[in-house]
Write a protein that holds these residues in place. Structure first.
Motif, PDB file in Angstrom:
ATOM      1  N   SER A 162       0.820  -1.220   0.000  1.00  0.00           N
ATOM      2  CA  SER A 162       0.000   0.000   0.000  1.00  0.00           C
ATOM      3  C   SER A 162       0.850   1.265   0.000  1.00  0.00           C
ATOM      4  CB  SER A 162      -0.940  -0.005   1.207  1.00  0.00           C
ATOM      5  OG  SER A 162      -0.220   0.207   2.416  1.00  0.00           O
ATOM      6  N   LEU A 163       2.143   1.147   0.331  1.00  0.00           N
ATOM      7  CA  LEU A 163       3.027   2.301   0.275  1.00  0.00           C
ATOM      8  C   LEU A 163       3.403   2.659  -1.157  1.00  0.00           C
ATOM      9  CD1 LEU A 163       5.480   1.379   3.166  1.00  0.00           C
ATOM     10  CD2 LEU A 163       3.606   3.025   3.261  1.00  0.00           C
ATOM     11  N   PHE A 164       3.289   1.703  -2.063  1.00  0.00           N
ATOM     12  CA  PHE A 164       3.724   1.906  -3.441  1.00  0.00           C
ATOM     13  C   PHE A 164       2.569   1.920  -4.446  1.00  0.00           C
ATOM     14  CE2 PHE A 164       7.389   0.141  -1.259  1.00  0.00           C
ATOM     15  CZ  PHE A 164       8.443   0.901  -1.747  1.00  0.00           C
ATOM     16  N   TYR A 165       1.434   1.305  -4.087  1.00  0.00           N
ATOM     17  CA  TYR A 165       0.323   1.164  -5.026  1.00  0.00           C
ATOM     18  C   TYR A 165      -0.917   1.887  -4.513  1.00  0.00           C
ATOM     19  CZ  TYR A 165       3.152  -2.575  -7.084  1.00  0.00           C
ATOM     20  OH  TYR A 165       4.163  -3.301  -7.665  1.00  0.00           O
ATOM     21  N   GLU A 235      10.054   7.081   0.495  1.00  0.00           N
ATOM     22  CA  GLU A 235      10.843   8.261   0.825  1.00  0.00           C
ATOM     23  C   GLU A 235      12.283   7.933   1.177  1.00  0.00           C
ATOM     24  OE1 GLU A 235       8.437   7.326   4.642  1.00  0.00           O
ATOM     25  OE2 GLU A 235       8.243   7.139   2.465  1.00  0.00           O
ATOM     26  N   ALA A 236      12.599   6.637   1.349  1.00  0.00           N
ATOM     27  CA  ALA A 236      13.943   6.261   1.777  1.00  0.00           C
ATOM     28  C   ALA A 236      14.687   5.389   0.773  1.00  0.00           C
ATOM     29  CB  ALA A 236      13.882   5.536   3.130  1.00  0.00           C
ATOM     30  N   THR A 237      13.976   4.778  -0.175  1.00  0.00           N
ATOM     31  CA  THR A 237      14.621   3.837  -1.079  1.00  0.00           C
ATOM     32  C   THR A 237      15.533   4.540  -2.083  1.00  0.00           C
ATOM     33  OG1 THR A 237      14.239   2.078  -2.689  1.00  0.00           O
ATOM     34  CG2 THR A 237      12.669   3.897  -2.684  1.00  0.00           C
ATOM     35  N   HIS A 238      16.563   3.831  -2.503  1.00  0.00           N
ATOM     36  CA  HIS A 238      17.461   4.325  -3.551  1.00  0.00           C
ATOM     37  C   HIS A 238      16.957   3.934  -4.940  1.00  0.00           C
ATOM     38  CE1 HIS A 238      20.326   5.562  -0.528  1.00  0.00           C
ATOM     39  NE2 HIS A 238      20.338   4.340  -0.012  1.00  0.00           N
ATOM     40  N   LEU A 239      15.811   3.267  -4.984  1.00  0.00           N
ATOM     41  CA  LEU A 239      15.256   2.852  -6.274  1.00  0.00           C
ATOM     42  C   LEU A 239      14.834   4.055  -7.119  1.00  0.00           C
ATOM     43  CD1 LEU A 239      14.071   0.540  -8.114  1.00  0.00           C
ATOM     44  CD2 LEU A 239      11.936   0.813  -6.817  1.00  0.00           C
ATOM     45  N   PHE A 240      14.344   5.122  -6.463  1.00  0.00           N
ATOM     46  CA  PHE A 240      13.774   6.265  -7.174  1.00  0.00           C
ATOM     47  C   PHE A 240      14.769   7.415  -7.279  1.00  0.00           C
ATOM     48  CE2 PHE A 240       9.621   4.809  -5.013  1.00  0.00           C
ATOM     49  CZ  PHE A 240       9.386   3.892  -6.030  1.00  0.00           C
ATOM     50  N   ASN A 241      14.629   8.178  -8.365  1.00  0.00           N
ATOM     51  CA  ASN A 241      15.266   9.484  -8.393  1.00  0.00           C
ATOM     52  C   ASN A 241      14.324  10.474  -7.714  1.00  0.00           C
ATOM     53  OD1 ASN A 241      13.281  10.333 -10.311  1.00  0.00           O
ATOM     54  ND2 ASN A 241      14.534   9.504 -11.986  1.00  0.00           N
ATOM     55  N   GLU A 242      14.711  11.733  -7.655  1.00  0.00           N
ATOM     56  CA  GLU A 242      13.918  12.700  -6.897  1.00  0.00           C
ATOM     57  C   GLU A 242      12.516  12.877  -7.480  1.00  0.00           C
ATOM     58  OE1 GLU A 242      14.434  14.080  -3.965  1.00  0.00           O
ATOM     59  OE2 GLU A 242      16.201  12.787  -3.915  1.00  0.00           O
ATOM     60  N   ARG A 243      12.411  12.934  -8.805  1.00  0.00           N
ATOM     61  CA  ARG A 243      11.094  13.105  -9.422  1.00  0.00           C
ATOM     62  C   ARG A 243      10.213  11.887  -9.168  1.00  0.00           C
ATOM     63  NH1 ARG A 243       6.534  15.314 -10.155  1.00  0.00           N
ATOM     64  NH2 ARG A 243       5.365  14.428 -11.910  1.00  0.00           N
ATOM     65  N   GLU A 244      10.787  10.677  -9.278  1.00  0.00           N
ATOM     66  CA  GLU A 244      10.019   9.453  -9.032  1.00  0.00           C
ATOM     67  C   GLU A 244       9.588   9.367  -7.572  1.00  0.00           C
ATOM     68  OE1 GLU A 244      12.033   6.506 -12.396  1.00  0.00           O
ATOM     69  OE2 GLU A 244      12.919   6.694 -10.381  1.00  0.00           O
ATOM     70  N   ARG A 245      10.469   9.791  -6.677  1.00  0.00           N
ATOM     71  CA  ARG A 245      10.106   9.760  -5.256  1.00  0.00           C
ATOM     72  C   ARG A 245       8.946  10.715  -4.980  1.00  0.00           C
ATOM     73  NH1 ARG A 245      14.716  10.214  -3.567  1.00  0.00           N
ATOM     74  NH2 ARG A 245      15.073   8.034  -3.021  1.00  0.00           N
ATOM     75  N   GLU A 246       8.978  11.879  -5.585  1.00  0.00           N
ATOM     76  CA  GLU A 246       7.894  12.851  -5.419  1.00  0.00           C
ATOM     77  C   GLU A 246       6.577  12.294  -5.923  1.00  0.00           C
ATOM     78  OE1 GLU A 246       6.640  17.163  -7.351  1.00  0.00           O
ATOM     79  OE2 GLU A 246       8.763  16.605  -7.265  1.00  0.00           O
ATOM     80  N   LEU A 247       6.618  11.643  -7.088  1.00  0.00           N
ATOM     81  CA  LEU A 247       5.405  11.065  -7.660  1.00  0.00           C
ATOM     82  C   LEU A 247       4.917   9.888  -6.830  1.00  0.00           C
ATOM     83  CD1 LEU A 247       3.286  10.887  -9.870  1.00  0.00           C
ATOM     84  CD2 LEU A 247       4.926   9.584 -11.263  1.00  0.00           C
ATOM     85  N   ALA A 248       5.841   9.071  -6.331  1.00  0.00           N
ATOM     86  CA  ALA A 248       5.458   7.913  -5.511  1.00  0.00           C
ATOM     87  C   ALA A 248       4.766   8.356  -4.232  1.00  0.00           C
ATOM     88  CB  ALA A 248       6.685   7.070  -5.189  1.00  0.00           C
ATOM     89  N   LEU A 249       5.274   9.406  -3.601  1.00  0.00           N
ATOM     90  CA  LEU A 249       4.651   9.906  -2.376  1.00  0.00           C
ATOM     91  C   LEU A 249       3.296  10.525  -2.663  1.00  0.00           C
ATOM     92  CD1 LEU A 249       7.782  11.475  -0.637  1.00  0.00           C
ATOM     93  CD2 LEU A 249       6.575   9.376  -0.003  1.00  0.00           C
TER      94      LEU A 249
END
Length: 487
Positions: A162-165, A235-249
């Protein structure tokens, strides 16, 4: 056809056009799928394989070697249910990181990820150590250890997903994940058939010991991969770049924002304990888990009563599991598209109840009885896979462990209602499970109607919400005015 990405600049800020934003989100979801689904699905396959292989080992000499023959089957029932005694953890609360047992959930917040992974690897080692058991006490200790160190697995995965989907994507992913439990049953039957069919020589270990080793060692290897490869929180994974992290959140806040960060709202725990709907979900889960434990522990034995040899009975467990996995994935996809789960759960439970009824009422026609096994596996696995997604939408970290704890008590029951003295018809076990599946059908319909009525009432009071708007449930959980249930 590729979509050209267009970028608008407004007040010096980069803004994607709606079409480009959709494509960007699809790329992110595909990236998340590639990073999360293969690992978590394989982990569940191996974990469930190690949990349920006792049913295969029963036909490979385990009772004769370490249970003194066990003519009544009571010792085998105690060995199998020992896992569920420790696995059914009644304390609401779970980790936001997957694959950690409940003790690690408490320690993780104080000592970090290494503690949770230590518990997970202990679980894997106990899986392999089952092969070294030489008496009743040894095998029970290993099974209890498996339950203790695996107790956080089921509750953690729905919260982790649920944190990702979004809620529109969650059902299908959980369906894929739980579908690997059915695939594990199929693999277990194939591996057991292979072990029994291949003669390793007079000085080789017993078939059941080889089975535990063959199925346990890959789990340890995958555990090493998991330690390094499974992504952390968005918010902590190295999987995302900054834009992907923003969109994921932003996606994580779409529709609901409940227990956030690494903190569980204590008021949500109290609300979960007094919420009749979570108790109803737990009742459904109790019934289908009773059926699931019965299948895991006794399906090879039950099919053997149809008149087949031990090896062929192992092989004939494969098709029902494969069909069950396919039906589960198809149903999960449909419930995500329709955004409705209650009737699918009710239909699945009804199919399982009909399967058990056929086994009871048609004792002499083995073709009908074998067809009934397909209904049982398809109905049971589908119901569990969909209800996990259904009950993961409210009071996430507080409600999920509670309804799962209730459900796991059904596993304890399912492991103790098929004594050998009831064979070959096992009327007691079949009738109890049939009744529980029928009651689960009724509960699912009641919940469906309740959710529909509650959504309609809130629409009349507050208006229809924007499905993509953020609904702050951090204080009121699913009682927030703009929150809507998936019926």
């Amino acid at each position: 056809m590729a979509v050209e990405e267009k970028v608008d600049y407004h007040n010096g800020k980069r803004e994607l056009t709606p079409l480009a934003a959709v494509e960007e989100e699809k790329r992110l979801v595909r990236k998340i799928d590639r990073a999360i689904l293969p690992i978590t699905c394989l982990l569940y396959l191996l974990a469930y394989l190690d949990r349920s292989n006792l049913g295969n080992a029963r036909l490979q000499g385990l009772p004769e070697e370490i249970l003194g023959g066990d003519p009544k089957g009571l010792l085998y029932e105690w060995v199998f249910s020992a896992f569920y005694f420790s696995y059914a953890n009644p304390i609401p609360g779970t980790s936001y990181r997957a694959l950690k047992a409940f003790p690690s959930i408490l320690l993780d917040s104080h000592y970090g990820d290494w503690m949770g992974n230590l518990f997970y690897f202990t679980n894997l080692m106990l899986t392999v150590l089952q092969a070294s058991a030489f008496n009743l006490g040894g095998i029970i200790v290993c099974r209890i250890g498996l339950g203790v160190f695996e107790a956080g697995f089921g509750p953690a995965i729905p919260v982790y997903f649920s944190l990702f989907y979004t809620k529109n994507e969650l059902g299908l992913r959980l369906g894929y994940w739980f579908g690997f439990a059915a695939i594990a049953g199929a693999f277990g039957g194939l591996i057991a058939f292979g072990v029994q069919s291949v003669h390793f020589g007079p000085n080789s270990e017993s078939d059941w010991k080889l089975l535990f080793l063959i199925e346990g060692i890959p789990a340890i290897l995958l555990g090493v991969v998991t330690w390094f490869a499974l992504p952390n929180r968005p918010e902590a994974t190295h999987l995302f770049n900054e834009r992907e992290r923003e969109l994921a959140l932003e996606r994580g806040a779409r529709g609901t924002t409940a227990d956030i960060g690494l903190v569980i709202n204590r008021r949500h725990i109290i609300a979960a304990l007094t919420d009749w709907r979570i108790l109803a979900c737990g009742t459904i889960y109790f019934g289908v888990n009773c059926a699931l434990a019965s299948i895991s522990a006794f399906l090879p034995t039950i099919i053997k009563t149809f008149g087949y040899t031990n090896a062929l009975a192992q092989l004939l467990t494969v098709p029902p599991y494969v069909v069950g996995a396919i039906v589960l994935c198809m149903t999960a996809y449909a419930t995500d598209r329709l955004q409705s789960r209650g009737l699918a759960i009710a239909s699945s439970c009804a199919a399982g109840a009909i399967g058990y009824l056929l086994v009871v009422l048609v004792p002499s026609n083995m073709h009908v009885r074998y067809f009934a096994v397909f209904l049982i596996t398809s109905g049971t696995y589908t119901a569990i896979g969909v209800i996990i997604a259904w009950c993961s939408e409210t009071k996430k970290a507080a409600g999920i462990p509670m309804f799962m704890a209730i459900g796991q008590c059904g596993s304890v029951l399912g492991a103790n209602i098929y004594p050998a003295s009831d064979g070959p018809r096992y009327l007691r076990g079949f009738t109890i499970t049939c009744a529980l599946m029928a009651w689960a059908t009724v509960c699912a319909v009641i919940l469906y109607v309740s959710y529909k009525r509650d959504n309609k009432r809130r629409d009349e009071l507050y208006g229809k919400p924007d499905p993509d708007a953020t609904v702050d449930t951090s204080e009121l959980a699913d009682k927030a005015p703009m929150f809507r249930y998936i019926p």
